[in-house]
Design an enzyme around this catalytic site. Sequence first.
Site, short mmCIF file in Angstrom:
data_model
loop_
_atom_site.label_atom_id
_atom_site.label_comp_id
_atom_site.label_asym_id
_atom_site.label_seq_id
_atom_site.Cartn_x
_atom_site.Cartn_y
_atom_site.Cartn_z
N GLY A 14 0.88 -1.22 -0.08
CA GLY A 14 0.06 -0.11 0.20
C GLY A 14 0.76 1.25 0.06
O GLY A 14 1.96 1.06 0.23
N VAL A 16 1.11 3.70 2.22
CA VAL A 16 1.79 4.06 3.37
C VAL A 16 2.88 2.89 3.71
O VAL A 16 3.93 3.27 4.31
CB VAL A 16 0.85 3.99 4.76
CG1 VAL A 16 1.56 4.30 6.07
CG2 VAL A 16 -0.28 5.33 4.21
N SER A 108 -6.91 6.49 11.26
CA SER A 108 -7.22 7.72 10.48
C SER A 108 -7.80 8.70 11.43
O SER A 108 -8.58 8.44 12.28
CB SER A 108 -7.79 7.41 9.37
OG SER A 108 -8.85 8.30 9.06
N SER A 109 -7.87 10.13 11.00
CA SER A 109 -8.56 11.06 11.89
C SER A 109 -9.97 11.01 11.74
O SER A 109 -10.53 11.62 12.40
CB SER A 109 -7.86 12.39 11.25
OG SER A 109 -8.04 12.27 9.92
N CYS A 110 -10.39 10.09 10.82
CA CYS A 110 -11.79 9.87 10.98
C CYS A 110 -12.46 9.12 12.02
O CYS A 110 -13.68 9.03 12.38
CB CYS A 110 -12.37 9.09 9.46
SG CYS A 110 -11.86 7.52 9.61
N TYR A 137 -15.45 2.52 8.91
CA TYR A 137 -14.02 2.48 8.88
C TYR A 137 -13.53 2.98 10.26
O TYR A 137 -12.81 2.41 11.20
CB TYR A 137 -13.52 3.30 8.09
CG TYR A 137 -12.09 3.37 7.88
CD1 TYR A 137 -11.14 2.30 7.33
CD2 TYR A 137 -11.16 4.37 8.27
CE1 TYR A 137 -9.81 2.44 6.97
CE2 TYR A 137 -9.82 4.55 8.11
CZ TYR A 137 -9.00 3.43 7.35
OH TYR A 137 -7.65 3.68 7.56
N LYS A 141 -11.24 1.06 13.18
CA LYS A 141 -9.96 1.75 13.87
C LYS A 141 -10.04 2.00 15.28
O LYS A 141 -8.94 1.96 16.07
CB LYS A 141 -9.72 3.10 12.91
CG LYS A 141 -9.36 2.54 11.58
CD LYS A 141 -8.00 1.71 11.62
CE LYS A 141 -7.49 1.43 10.24
NZ LYS A 141 -6.49 0.29 10.10
N ASN A 166 -5.49 13.27 6.41
CA ASN A 166 -5.70 12.63 5.10
C ASN A 166 -4.29 12.47 4.44
O ASN A 166 -3.45 13.13 4.31
CB ASN A 166 -6.67 13.40 4.19
CG ASN A 166 -8.08 13.43 4.53
OD1 ASN A 166 -8.43 13.11 5.74
ND2 ASN A 166 -8.88 13.42 3.54
N HIS A 180 -9.17 8.53 -2.89
CA HIS A 180 -9.39 9.89 -2.16
C HIS A 180 -9.44 10.99 -2.73
O HIS A 180 -9.02 10.92 -4.04
CB HIS A 180 -8.32 9.85 -1.01
CG HIS A 180 -8.39 8.84 0.00
ND1 HIS A 180 -7.62 7.56 0.16
CD2 HIS A 180 -9.47 8.82 1.08
CE1 HIS A 180 -8.13 6.93 1.34
NE2 HIS A 180 -8.98 7.61 1.89
N TRP A 203 -16.86 16.62 -6.58
CA TRP A 203 -18.06 16.21 -5.57
C TRP A 203 -18.25 17.09 -4.27
O TRP A 203 -17.11 17.82 -3.80
CB TRP A 203 -17.46 14.88 -5.27
CG TRP A 203 -17.33 13.63 -5.93
CD1 TRP A 203 -17.84 13.82 -7.43
CD2 TRP A 203 -16.96 12.34 -5.79
NE1 TRP A 203 -17.60 12.59 -7.97
CE2 TRP A 203 -17.08 11.70 -6.98
CE3 TRP A 203 -16.67 11.75 -4.61
CZ2 TRP A 203 -16.41 10.48 -7.01
CZ3 TRP A 203 -15.93 10.40 -4.53
CH2 TRP A 203 -16.24 9.96 -5.90
O1 GFB Z 1 -10.73 12.12 0.35
P1 GFB Z 1 -12.17 11.88 0.45
O2 GFB Z 1 -12.57 10.94 -0.48
O3 GFB Z 1 -12.42 11.50 2.03
O4 GFB Z 1 -12.92 13.28 0.37
P2 GFB Z 1 -12.80 12.12 3.35
C1 GFB Z 1 -12.57 14.46 0.82
C2 GFB Z 1 -13.60 15.62 0.05
O5 GFB Z 1 -13.26 15.72 -1.20
C3 GFB Z 1 -14.99 15.37 0.37
C4 GFB Z 1 -14.59 15.92 -1.82
O6 GFB Z 1 -15.83 16.55 0.62
C5 GFB Z 1 -15.45 15.03 -0.93
O7 GFB Z 1 -16.81 15.21 -1.53
N1 GFB Z 1 -14.22 15.53 -3.40
C6 GFB Z 1 -14.33 16.39 -4.30
C7 GFB Z 1 -13.86 14.34 -3.77
N2 GFB Z 1 -14.21 15.71 -5.53
C8 GFB Z 1 -13.91 14.63 -5.29
C9 GFB Z 1 -13.58 13.32 -5.77
O8 GFB Z 1 -13.60 13.51 -7.26
N3 GFB Z 1 -13.07 12.17 -5.22
C10 GFB Z 1 -13.13 12.22 -3.83
N4 GFB Z 1 -12.83 10.78 -3.17
N5 GFB Z 1 -13.56 13.21 -3.29
C11 GFB Z 1 -12.23 9.65 3.95
C12 GFB Z 1 -12.98 8.68 4.88
O9 GFB Z 1 -13.13 10.71 4.20
O10 GFB Z 1 -10.87 10.21 4.59
C13 GFB Z 1 -11.83 7.58 5.02
O11 GFB Z 1 -13.81 8.15 4.16
C14 GFB Z 1 -10.65 7.90 5.45
O12 GFB Z 1 -12.48 6.78 6.10
C15 GFB Z 1 -9.94 8.98 4.95
O13 GFB Z 1 -10.75 8.49 6.92
C16 GFB Z 1 -8.59 9.72 5.22
O14 GFB Z 1 -11.67 12.90 4.10
O15 GFB Z 1 -14.24 12.74 3.31
#
Ligand code: GFB
Length: 313
Positions: A14, A16, A108-110, A137, A141, A166, A180, A203
Amino acid sequence: MDRTAKIYVAGHRGMVGSAIVRALQAAGHTRIVVRTSAELDLRDGAAVRAFYAQEQPAYVIMAAARVGGIHHNATAPYDFLYDNLAMSANVIDGARHAGVQKLLFLGSSCIYPKFAPQPIQESALLTGPLEATNEAYAVAKIAGIKLCTFARQQYGCDFISAMPCNLYGLGDNFSLQNSHVLPALIRKMHEAKLRGDGHLKLWGTGTPLREFLHADDVAEACLMLMDRYSEAGHINIGSGEDLSIRELAQKVAATVGFTGQLAFDSSMPDGTPRKLMDVTRIQGLGWRPRIGLDEGLRGVYAWYLAHGAEARQ
Ligand code: GFB
């Protein structure tokens, strides 16, 4: 850590785990033990116990996890809970039975409540409801943190936990649906630039704030914690700075050279509004990140250009 003792890095393929292996090699570790998921399914307790009996590592870093972005987490909650719970329980309990000297569990910080006071101190754990999109998740954790804490309390095991913000880095997952935000934006903007698109829809609302750290910095933090941290409970790893998703998108656009308009699709979830870590404790141990976000973005985009075809998607 004794550089000649065996160290098992779970999840070495992975983003990390591979950064941790590189950091261990650079620090002079000579006996790094790894297994692919095809060789050892960490959800299989008997297989994990047999692995520990065979290898008898002195140290373990648990970087194996089912991970994904907001959409993947929200649409596969059973898999995120079950796989992470089973992997964590087997790796931690196997280490306890095998007499592992020290184990580091990564999360993770979530794990923190959706509306935790900012910046989030370690003591905020379990003080409020979780963010729905990553509840599965987070619950797995949190269980892993508690297993480490209780193994220390009940059995005297030197098991520690660290919760990074993140993360991004080389070898990330660039799936359009499951990744992500940072790798998703790199790929979306790169492809939009090649097509000559004038618009790109992202998004959510673009207002959530996120804190990013390069995997190579996290790997350095993990090695430092293995040497210098030995306490019950978990410790935060973060850069101490956050920015909005819109600001991140503007930085990625500048890095990639995408000049079209950015739009936001508010029918997609935002997730938690903000999760900035309080990094007082880890900074007190003498650790600071070295790779700023602009430099890190350039490095990941260069990696994507060189490996795009084989990047995990
Ligand atoms: O990184 P991300 O998927 O996870 O999304 P989280 C962060 C923000 O980016 C959200 C926006 O507000 C999404 O709506 N975003 C905008 C997008 N465009 C996009 C896109 O094209 N793809 C994605 N993925 N996001 C995760 C957790 O949360 O963080 C996990 O679900 C974990 O469990 C990880 O903790 C570190 O920061 O919201």
